[in-house]
Design a protein around this motif. Structure first.
Motif, PDB file in Angstrom:
ATOM      1  N   LEU A 106      44.844 -20.901 -35.044  1.00 52.05           N
ATOM      2  CA  LEU A 106      44.158 -19.745 -34.941  1.00 52.05           C
ATOM      3  C   LEU A 106      42.966 -20.070 -33.965  1.00 52.05           C
ATOM      4  O   LEU A 106      42.630 -19.029 -32.885  1.00 52.05           O
ATOM      5  CB  LEU A 106      43.816 -18.984 -36.173  1.00 52.05           C
ATOM      6  N   LEU A 107      42.654 -21.264 -33.830  1.00 48.15           N
ATOM      7  CA  LEU A 107      41.290 -21.384 -32.967  1.00 48.15           C
ATOM      8  C   LEU A 107      41.609 -22.079 -31.718  1.00 48.15           C
ATOM      9  O   LEU A 107      40.611 -22.254 -30.805  1.00 48.15           O
ATOM     10  CB  LEU A 107      40.237 -22.200 -33.753  1.00 48.15           C
ATOM     11  N   VAL A 108      42.817 -22.788 -31.986  1.00 46.59           N
ATOM     12  CA  VAL A 108      42.935 -23.648 -30.658  1.00 46.59           C
ATOM     13  C   VAL A 108      44.113 -23.257 -29.875  1.00 46.59           C
ATOM     14  O   VAL A 108      44.221 -23.027 -28.663  1.00 46.59           O
ATOM     15  CB  VAL A 108      43.044 -25.335 -30.969  1.00 46.59           C
TER      16      VAL A 108
ATOM     17  N   SER B 289      46.642 -27.113 -45.419  1.00 49.08           N
ATOM     18  CA  SER B 289      47.104 -25.743 -44.932  1.00 49.08           C
ATOM     19  C   SER B 289      46.013 -24.712 -44.474  1.00 49.08           C
ATOM     20  O   SER B 289      46.233 -24.405 -43.138  1.00 49.08           O
ATOM     21  CB  SER B 289      47.692 -24.892 -46.414  1.00 49.08           C
ATOM     22  N   VAL B 290      44.784 -24.989 -44.926  1.00 50.91           N
ATOM     23  CA  VAL B 290      43.770 -24.485 -44.290  1.00 50.91           C
ATOM     24  C   VAL B 290      43.147 -25.124 -42.978  1.00 50.91           C
ATOM     25  O   VAL B 290      42.873 -24.340 -42.038  1.00 50.91           O
ATOM     26  CB  VAL B 290      42.371 -24.457 -45.252  1.00 50.91           C
ATOM     27  N   VAL B 291      43.216 -26.437 -42.854  1.00 49.78           N
ATOM     28  CA  VAL B 291      43.048 -27.153 -41.444  1.00 49.78           C
ATOM     29  C   VAL B 291      43.949 -26.769 -40.582  1.00 49.78           C
ATOM     30  O   VAL B 291      43.949 -26.486 -39.374  1.00 49.78           O
ATOM     31  CB  VAL B 291      43.101 -28.495 -41.763  1.00 49.78           C
ATOM     32  N   GLY B 292      45.428 -26.662 -41.015  1.00 46.84           N
ATOM     33  CA  GLY B 292      46.691 -26.345 -40.228  1.00 46.84           C
ATOM     34  C   GLY B 292      46.437 -24.825 -39.390  1.00 46.84           C
ATOM     35  O   GLY B 292      46.559 -24.729 -38.420  1.00 46.84           O
ATOM     36  N   VAL B 293      46.212 -24.003 -40.394  1.00 44.86           N
ATOM     37  CA  VAL B 293      46.093 -22.454 -40.034  1.00 44.86           C
ATOM     38  C   VAL B 293      44.795 -22.255 -39.241  1.00 44.86           C
ATOM     39  O   VAL B 293      44.921 -21.884 -37.920  1.00 44.86           O
ATOM     40  CB  VAL B 293      45.944 -21.847 -41.170  1.00 44.86           C
TER      41      VAL B 293
END
Length: 418
Positions: free
Chosen positions: A204-206, A196-200
Protein backbone atom coordinates in the motif's frame (compact mmCIF):
# COMPACT_ATOMS: atom_id res chain seq x y z
CA UNK A 1 9.07 -9.28 64.51
CA UNK A 2 9.76 -8.83 68.17
CA UNK A 3 7.12 -10.15 70.54
CA UNK A 4 6.62 -7.51 73.24
CA UNK A 5 4.46 -8.24 76.28
CA UNK A 6 2.13 -5.35 77.09
CA UNK A 7 -0.80 -4.68 79.39
CA UNK A 8 -3.90 -6.81 79.05
CA UNK A 9 -5.84 -3.84 77.69
CA UNK A 10 -3.63 -3.35 74.61
CA UNK A 11 -5.42 -2.87 71.33
CA UNK A 12 -3.88 -3.39 67.90
CA UNK A 13 -4.96 -2.01 64.55
CA UNK A 14 -4.39 -4.55 61.79
CA UNK A 15 -4.57 -4.98 58.09
CA UNK A 16 -4.66 -8.59 56.92
CA UNK A 17 -5.33 -10.74 53.87
CA UNK A 18 -7.57 -13.77 53.74
CA UNK A 19 -7.03 -16.94 51.72
CA UNK A 20 -8.38 -15.26 48.60
CA UNK A 21 -5.98 -12.34 48.87
CA UNK A 22 -8.72 -9.88 49.89
CA UNK A 23 -7.82 -7.19 52.42
CA UNK A 24 -9.50 -6.96 55.82
CA UNK A 25 -8.93 -4.19 58.40
CA UNK A 26 -9.97 -3.74 62.02
CA UNK A 27 -8.80 -3.72 65.62
CA UNK A 28 -8.12 -6.55 68.05
CA UNK A 29 -7.39 -6.75 71.78
CA UNK A 30 -4.22 -8.66 72.69
CA UNK A 31 -1.46 -8.40 75.27
CA UNK A 32 1.37 -8.80 72.70
CA UNK A 33 2.12 -8.70 69.01
CA UNK A 34 2.42 -12.49 68.88
CA UNK A 35 -0.95 -12.97 70.56
CA UNK A 36 -2.58 -10.57 68.08
CA UNK A 37 -1.04 -12.37 65.11
CA UNK A 38 -2.04 -15.80 66.47
CA UNK A 39 -5.61 -14.63 67.05
CA UNK A 40 -5.85 -13.36 63.50
CA UNK A 41 -4.35 -16.58 62.15
CA UNK A 42 -7.13 -18.51 63.87
CA UNK A 43 -9.54 -16.41 61.78
CA UNK A 44 -7.66 -17.48 58.61
CA UNK A 45 -6.15 -13.99 58.27
CA UNK A 46 -2.52 -13.25 57.43
CA UNK A 47 -1.25 -9.97 58.91
CA UNK A 48 0.13 -7.40 56.48
CA UNK A 49 0.24 -4.41 58.84
CA UNK A 50 0.04 -4.23 62.64
CA UNK A 51 0.32 -1.19 64.90
CA UNK A 52 -0.39 -0.51 68.55
CA UNK A 53 -3.43 1.70 69.22
CA UNK A 54 -4.03 1.63 73.01
CA UNK A 55 -1.99 0.48 75.99
CA UNK A 56 -4.00 0.34 79.23
CA UNK A 57 -6.27 3.14 78.00
CA UNK A 58 -3.51 5.41 76.64
CA UNK A 59 -2.54 6.17 73.10
CA UNK A 60 0.32 4.22 71.63
CA UNK A 61 3.74 5.87 71.80
CA UNK A 62 4.65 7.57 68.55
CA UNK A 63 7.96 5.80 68.31
CA UNK A 64 6.29 2.43 67.88
CA UNK A 65 6.99 1.33 64.31
CA UNK A 66 4.46 -0.11 61.96
CA UNK A 67 5.09 -3.79 61.34
CA UNK A 68 5.12 -4.38 57.57
CA UNK A 69 4.56 -7.90 56.34
CA UNK A 70 3.69 -7.21 52.72
CA UNK A 71 1.36 -10.07 51.82
CA UNK A 72 0.04 -9.67 48.26
CA UNK A 73 -1.98 -12.16 46.31
CA UNK A 74 -0.33 -11.42 42.95
CA UNK A 75 2.43 -13.82 41.92
CA UNK A 76 5.56 -12.16 40.58
CA UNK A 77 7.03 -13.23 37.28
CA UNK A 78 10.68 -12.72 38.23
CA UNK A 79 12.19 -15.20 38.54
CA UNK A 80 10.25 -17.53 36.28
CA UNK A 81 7.96 -20.07 37.87
CA UNK A 82 10.10 -22.95 36.58
CA UNK A 83 13.23 -21.51 38.22
CA UNK A 84 11.34 -20.77 41.42
CA UNK A 85 10.01 -24.34 41.47
CA UNK A 86 13.56 -25.73 41.37
CA UNK A 87 14.45 -23.85 44.56
CA UNK A 88 11.25 -24.87 46.33
CA UNK A 89 11.82 -28.51 45.36
CA UNK A 90 15.38 -28.33 46.68
CA UNK A 91 14.11 -27.07 50.05
CA UNK A 92 11.63 -29.97 50.18
CA UNK A 93 14.37 -32.51 49.42
CA UNK A 94 16.64 -31.07 52.11
CA UNK A 95 13.84 -31.15 54.68
CA UNK A 96 12.94 -34.76 53.81
CA UNK A 97 16.63 -35.67 54.28
CA UNK A 98 16.58 -34.25 57.80
CA UNK A 99 18.28 -30.93 57.11
CA UNK A 100 17.00 -28.18 59.46
CA UNK A 101 14.73 -25.55 57.94
CA UNK A 102 17.24 -22.78 58.68
CA UNK A 103 19.96 -24.48 56.62
CA UNK A 104 17.54 -25.33 53.84
CA UNK A 105 16.51 -21.70 53.55
CA UNK A 106 20.16 -20.63 53.63
CA UNK A 107 20.79 -22.94 50.68
CA UNK A 108 17.82 -21.43 48.82
CA UNK A 109 19.04 -17.89 49.50
CA UNK A 110 22.46 -18.80 48.11
CA UNK A 111 21.32 -20.80 45.07
CA UNK A 112 18.34 -18.75 43.82
CA UNK A 113 18.73 -17.60 40.23
CA UNK A 114 17.79 -13.93 40.71
CA UNK A 115 18.70 -11.24 43.21
CA UNK A 116 15.02 -10.75 44.04
CA UNK A 117 14.61 -14.42 44.94
CA UNK A 118 17.82 -14.46 46.99
CA UNK A 119 16.63 -11.44 48.95
CA UNK A 120 13.21 -12.99 49.54
CA UNK A 121 14.58 -16.32 50.80
CA UNK A 122 17.14 -14.54 52.98
CA UNK A 123 14.34 -12.46 54.53
CA UNK A 124 12.26 -15.61 55.13
CA UNK A 125 15.24 -17.27 56.80
CA UNK A 126 15.81 -14.33 59.12
CA UNK A 127 12.13 -14.28 60.09
CA UNK A 128 12.13 -18.03 60.80
CA UNK A 129 15.30 -17.69 62.87
CA UNK A 130 13.52 -14.95 64.82
CA UNK A 131 10.76 -17.37 65.83
CA UNK A 132 8.13 -16.84 63.12
CA UNK A 133 6.38 -19.71 61.40
CA UNK A 134 7.40 -20.35 57.79
CA UNK A 135 3.91 -19.53 56.56
CA UNK A 136 3.97 -16.15 58.31
CA UNK A 137 7.42 -15.36 56.95
CA UNK A 138 6.36 -16.35 53.42
CA UNK A 139 3.25 -14.17 53.68
CA UNK A 140 5.49 -11.14 54.14
CA UNK A 141 7.21 -11.70 50.77
CA UNK A 142 5.29 -10.65 47.62
CA UNK A 143 7.46 -12.99 45.52
CA UNK A 144 5.51 -16.03 46.71
CA UNK A 145 2.17 -16.85 45.00
CA UNK A 146 -1.13 -16.68 46.86
CA UNK A 147 -1.32 -20.40 47.47
CA UNK A 148 1.87 -20.65 49.52
CA UNK A 149 1.11 -18.99 52.87
CA UNK A 150 -2.26 -20.66 53.69
CA UNK A 151 -1.10 -24.05 52.37
CA UNK A 152 2.11 -23.94 54.37
CA UNK A 153 0.12 -22.95 57.47
CA UNK A 154 -2.04 -26.08 57.09
CA UNK A 155 1.01 -28.29 56.52
CA UNK A 156 2.74 -26.89 59.62
CA UNK A 157 -0.22 -28.02 61.69
CA UNK A 158 -0.10 -31.53 60.17
CA UNK A 159 3.70 -31.86 60.14
CA UNK A 160 4.00 -32.48 56.38
CA UNK A 161 6.03 -29.46 55.32
CA UNK A 162 8.37 -31.29 52.94
CA UNK A 163 5.50 -33.03 51.16
CA UNK A 164 3.59 -29.76 50.80
CA UNK A 165 6.62 -27.96 49.38
CA UNK A 166 7.03 -30.74 46.82
CA UNK A 167 3.40 -30.39 45.77
CA UNK A 168 3.76 -26.61 45.52
CA UNK A 169 6.82 -27.06 43.31
CA UNK A 170 4.86 -29.49 41.12
CA UNK A 171 2.09 -26.91 40.87
CA UNK A 172 4.55 -24.24 39.74
CA UNK A 173 5.99 -26.63 37.17
CA UNK A 174 2.54 -27.41 35.77
CA UNK A 175 1.64 -23.73 35.49
CA UNK A 176 4.96 -22.97 33.80
CA UNK A 177 4.49 -25.88 31.37
CA UNK A 178 1.00 -24.73 30.34
CA UNK A 179 2.22 -21.16 29.84
CA UNK A 180 5.22 -22.36 27.83
CA UNK A 181 3.07 -24.51 25.56
CA UNK A 182 0.71 -21.63 24.89
CA UNK A 183 3.59 -19.29 24.09
CA UNK A 184 5.18 -21.86 21.79
CA UNK A 185 1.89 -22.43 19.98
CA UNK A 186 1.55 -18.68 19.33
CA UNK A 187 5.01 -18.21 17.83
CA UNK A 188 4.19 -19.25 14.26
CA UNK A 189 0.85 -17.37 14.05
CA UNK A 190 2.55 -14.26 15.46
CA UNK A 191 5.32 -14.42 12.85
CA UNK A 192 2.77 -15.00 10.10
CA UNK A 193 0.65 -12.05 11.29
CA UNK A 194 3.71 -9.78 11.40
CA UNK A 195 4.74 -10.84 7.92
CA UNK A 196 1.22 -10.19 6.65
CA UNK A 197 1.14 -6.68 8.14
CA UNK A 198 4.57 -5.82 6.73
CA UNK A 199 3.67 -7.22 3.32
CA UNK A 200 0.38 -5.34 3.04
CA UNK A 201 2.03 -2.13 4.28
CA UNK A 202 4.76 -2.36 1.62
CA UNK A 203 2.17 -2.95 -1.07
CA UNK A 204 0.00 0.00 0.00
CA UNK A 205 2.82 2.44 0.77
CA UNK A 206 5.33 1.63 -1.99
CA UNK A 207 3.88 -0.42 -4.84
CA UNK A 208 0.41 1.08 -5.21
CA UNK A 209 1.46 4.80 -5.20
CA UNK A 210 4.04 4.25 -7.95
CA UNK A 211 1.64 2.21 -9.99
CA UNK A 212 -1.12 4.80 -9.53
CA UNK A 213 1.20 7.52 -10.85
CA UNK A 214 1.87 5.49 -14.00
CA UNK A 215 -1.83 4.84 -14.54
CA UNK A 216 -2.81 8.49 -14.04
CA UNK A 217 -0.44 9.50 -16.83
CA UNK A 218 -2.29 7.22 -19.22
CA UNK A 219 -5.65 8.88 -18.51
CA UNK A 220 -9.01 7.14 -18.69
CA UNK A 221 -11.31 5.73 -16.01
CA UNK A 222 -9.91 3.26 -13.52
CA UNK A 223 -11.84 0.13 -12.50
CA UNK A 224 -13.65 0.18 -9.16
CA UNK A 225 -11.22 -2.25 -7.51
CA UNK A 226 -8.25 -0.09 -8.56
CA UNK A 227 -9.92 3.07 -7.28
CA UNK A 228 -10.56 1.43 -3.91
CA UNK A 229 -6.96 0.25 -3.70
CA UNK A 230 -5.59 3.71 -4.55
CA UNK A 231 -7.95 5.33 -2.03
CA UNK A 232 -6.78 3.00 0.75
CA UNK A 233 -3.16 3.67 -0.12
CA UNK A 234 -3.70 7.45 -0.09
CA UNK A 235 -5.55 7.35 3.21
CA UNK A 236 -2.76 5.32 4.80
CA UNK A 237 -0.03 7.63 3.49
CA UNK A 238 -1.75 10.87 4.47
CA UNK A 239 -3.41 9.83 7.72
CA UNK A 240 -1.04 7.30 9.30
CA UNK A 241 -0.31 9.70 12.18
CA UNK A 242 -4.03 10.16 12.84
CA UNK A 243 -4.53 6.39 12.82
CA UNK A 244 -1.66 6.03 15.28
CA UNK A 245 -3.17 8.63 17.63
CA UNK A 246 -6.58 6.96 17.42
CA UNK A 247 -5.01 3.59 18.16
CA UNK A 248 -3.21 4.97 21.23
CA UNK A 249 -6.33 6.74 22.50
CA UNK A 250 -8.39 3.59 21.96
CA UNK A 251 -5.83 1.47 23.81
CA UNK A 252 -5.74 3.85 26.78
CA UNK A 253 -9.54 4.06 26.87
CA UNK A 254 -9.83 0.30 26.67
CA UNK A 255 -7.44 -0.20 29.58
CA UNK A 256 -9.33 2.30 31.72
CA UNK A 257 -12.63 0.67 30.84
CA UNK A 258 -11.27 -2.73 31.87
CA UNK A 259 -10.17 -1.36 35.24
CA UNK A 260 -13.83 -1.15 36.28
CA UNK A 261 -14.73 -4.50 37.90
CA UNK A 262 -18.17 -4.77 36.30
CA UNK A 263 -16.86 -4.02 32.82
CA UNK A 264 -13.96 -6.40 33.27
CA UNK A 265 -16.37 -9.14 34.33
CA UNK A 266 -18.54 -8.52 31.26
CA UNK A 267 -15.52 -8.65 28.99
CA UNK A 268 -14.29 -11.90 30.53
CA UNK A 269 -17.76 -13.42 30.24
CA UNK A 270 -17.88 -12.43 26.56
CA UNK A 271 -14.50 -14.09 26.00
CA UNK A 272 -15.81 -17.38 27.37
CA UNK A 273 -18.56 -17.33 24.72
CA UNK A 274 -16.15 -17.06 21.78
CA UNK A 275 -16.26 -20.14 19.53
CA UNK A 276 -12.62 -21.30 19.59
CA UNK A 277 -10.74 -19.44 22.32
CA UNK A 278 -13.63 -19.50 24.81
CA UNK A 279 -13.59 -23.26 25.49
CA UNK A 280 -9.79 -23.18 25.52
CA UNK A 281 -9.72 -20.46 28.19
CA UNK A 282 -12.34 -22.28 30.28
CA UNK A 283 -10.34 -25.53 30.17
CA UNK A 284 -7.12 -23.72 31.02
CA UNK A 285 -8.74 -22.08 34.05
CA UNK A 286 -10.21 -25.44 35.06
CA UNK A 287 -6.71 -26.93 34.99
CA UNK A 288 -5.43 -24.23 37.35
CA UNK A 289 -8.44 -24.46 39.64
CA UNK A 290 -8.54 -28.24 40.09
CA UNK A 291 -4.76 -28.53 40.38
CA UNK A 292 -4.65 -25.90 43.13
CA UNK A 293 -7.68 -27.47 44.82
CA UNK A 294 -5.87 -30.81 44.90
CA UNK A 295 -2.68 -29.34 46.41
CA UNK A 296 -4.57 -27.40 49.08
CA UNK A 297 -6.71 -30.37 50.13
CA UNK A 298 -3.72 -32.71 50.30
CA UNK A 299 -1.98 -30.16 52.55
CA UNK A 300 -4.85 -30.22 55.05
CA UNK A 301 -6.74 -27.07 54.06
CA UNK A 302 -10.50 -27.29 54.58
CA UNK A 303 -12.72 -27.71 51.53
CA UNK A 304 -14.09 -24.16 51.56
CA UNK A 305 -10.62 -22.76 52.21
CA UNK A 306 -9.20 -24.85 49.36
CA UNK A 307 -11.97 -23.64 47.04
CA UNK A 308 -11.18 -20.03 47.94
CA UNK A 309 -7.47 -20.59 47.32
CA UNK A 310 -8.12 -22.28 44.00
CA UNK A 311 -10.41 -19.44 42.95
CA UNK A 312 -7.56 -17.04 43.66
CA UNK A 313 -5.52 -18.45 40.77
CA UNK A 314 -8.37 -18.06 38.26
CA UNK A 315 -7.72 -14.95 36.17
CA UNK A 316 -11.09 -14.82 34.39
CA UNK A 317 -13.28 -12.63 36.63
CA UNK A 318 -16.57 -13.95 35.29
CA UNK A 319 -15.51 -17.51 36.01
CA UNK A 320 -14.18 -16.47 39.43
CA UNK A 321 -17.57 -14.95 40.27
CA UNK A 322 -19.27 -18.22 39.30
CA UNK A 323 -16.81 -20.14 41.49
CA UNK A 324 -17.57 -17.80 44.40
CA UNK A 325 -21.26 -18.58 43.98
CA UNK A 326 -20.35 -22.27 43.97
CA UNK A 327 -18.60 -21.81 47.33
CA UNK A 328 -21.77 -20.27 48.74
CA UNK A 329 -23.78 -23.30 47.59
CA UNK A 330 -21.30 -25.68 49.21
CA UNK A 331 -21.31 -23.58 52.39
CA UNK A 332 -25.10 -23.90 52.48
CA UNK A 333 -24.86 -27.69 52.44
CA UNK A 334 -24.63 -28.53 48.76
CA UNK A 335 -22.17 -31.01 47.31
CA UNK A 336 -18.99 -29.94 45.60
CA UNK A 337 -20.05 -31.41 42.26
CA UNK A 338 -23.46 -29.74 42.31
CA UNK A 339 -21.90 -26.41 43.23
CA UNK A 340 -19.40 -26.57 40.36
CA UNK A 341 -21.87 -27.93 37.82
CA UNK A 342 -21.88 -25.81 34.61
CA UNK A 343 -18.89 -23.87 35.93
CA UNK A 344 -16.15 -26.42 35.26
CA UNK A 345 -16.06 -28.84 32.31
CA UNK A 346 -18.42 -31.84 32.72
CA UNK A 347 -15.59 -34.39 33.08
CA UNK A 348 -14.01 -32.42 35.93
CA UNK A 349 -17.38 -32.19 37.70
CA UNK A 350 -17.99 -35.93 37.36
CA UNK A 351 -14.52 -36.74 38.72
CA UNK A 352 -15.05 -34.45 41.70
CA UNK A 353 -18.42 -36.10 42.30
CA UNK A 354 -16.70 -39.50 42.32
CA UNK A 355 -14.14 -38.12 44.76
CA UNK A 356 -16.87 -36.98 47.14
CA UNK A 357 -18.56 -40.38 47.01
CA UNK A 358 -15.27 -42.23 47.48
CA UNK A 359 -13.83 -39.86 50.07
CA UNK A 360 -10.87 -38.79 47.91
CA UNK A 361 -11.69 -35.32 46.62
CA UNK A 362 -8.01 -34.32 46.57
CA UNK A 363 -7.00 -37.27 44.41
CA UNK A 364 -9.88 -36.85 41.99
CA UNK A 365 -9.19 -33.12 41.76
CA UNK A 366 -5.68 -34.02 40.63
CA UNK A 367 -7.11 -36.38 38.01
CA UNK A 368 -9.50 -33.66 36.88
CA UNK A 369 -6.53 -31.31 36.47
CA UNK A 370 -4.69 -33.89 34.37
CA UNK A 371 -7.77 -34.48 32.21
CA UNK A 372 -8.34 -30.75 31.74
CA UNK A 373 -4.68 -30.27 30.84
CA UNK A 374 -4.96 -32.98 28.19
CA UNK A 375 -8.04 -31.23 26.80
CA UNK A 376 -6.08 -27.95 26.73
CA UNK A 377 -3.35 -29.54 24.65
CA UNK A 378 -5.89 -31.01 22.25
CA UNK A 379 -7.71 -27.67 21.98
CA UNK A 380 -4.43 -25.84 21.31
CA UNK A 381 -3.60 -28.26 18.52
CA UNK A 382 -7.03 -27.82 16.96
CA UNK A 383 -6.90 -24.04 17.29
CA UNK A 384 -3.48 -23.82 15.66
CA UNK A 385 -4.61 -26.14 12.89
CA UNK A 386 -7.49 -23.73 12.23
CA UNK A 387 -5.70 -20.41 12.75
CA UNK A 388 -2.78 -21.03 10.41
CA UNK A 389 -4.77 -21.74 7.23
CA UNK A 390 -7.20 -18.90 8.03
CA UNK A 391 -4.33 -16.44 8.31
CA UNK A 392 -2.71 -17.75 5.13
CA UNK A 393 -5.99 -17.48 3.25
CA UNK A 394 -6.55 -13.97 4.63
CA UNK A 395 -3.15 -12.73 3.51
CA UNK A 396 -3.55 -14.50 0.21
CA UNK A 397 -6.93 -12.83 -0.26
CA UNK A 398 -5.40 -9.38 0.30
CA UNK A 399 -2.59 -10.07 -2.16
CA UNK A 400 -5.09 -11.47 -4.65
CA UNK A 401 -7.27 -8.35 -4.40
CA UNK A 402 -4.21 -6.13 -4.99
CA UNK A 403 -3.14 -8.20 -7.98
CA UNK A 404 -6.66 -8.17 -9.43
CA UNK A 405 -6.96 -4.39 -9.04
CA UNK A 406 -3.61 -3.79 -10.73
CA UNK A 407 -4.24 -6.24 -13.56
CA UNK A 408 -7.66 -4.74 -14.29
CA UNK A 409 -6.03 -1.29 -14.62
CA UNK A 410 -3.34 -2.69 -16.91
CA UNK A 411 -5.89 -4.42 -19.11
CA UNK A 412 -7.90 -1.20 -19.30
CA UNK A 413 -4.85 0.79 -20.46
CA UNK A 414 -3.97 -1.84 -23.08
CA UNK A 415 -7.53 -1.92 -24.36
CA UNK A 416 -7.61 1.87 -24.79
CA UNK A 417 -4.23 1.86 -26.54
CA UNK A 418 -5.53 -0.60 -29.12
Amino acid sequence: MTDRALAAGSRWRYRAADARGLTATGEIDASSEREAIDALRRRDLWVTDLSLVLTSGHAAPPEHPTVPTGFQWRPRRSPSQAEFAVVIRAIAMLLSAGVPLDRALAYAAAQASSAEARTAFAAVRESVRGGEALSTAVARQPLFPTLFAPTLAASEASGSLDTTLTMLADQLDRDAAVRSRLQSALIYPSILALASVVGVSVILLVVVPRFAALISDGGGTLPLSTRLLVAMSGALMRGWWLMLILALVSAIGWRRWLRMPDQQRRWHAARLAWPVTGPLERMQEATRYTSTLSVALKSGVSLLGAMALARGVVSNRALAAALEAAEARVRDGGTLASGLDRVLPPLAVRLLDAGEVGGDVAGMAGRAAAAADADVQLAIGRAMALVEPVMILGFGGVVGFVALALLQAIYGINARSL
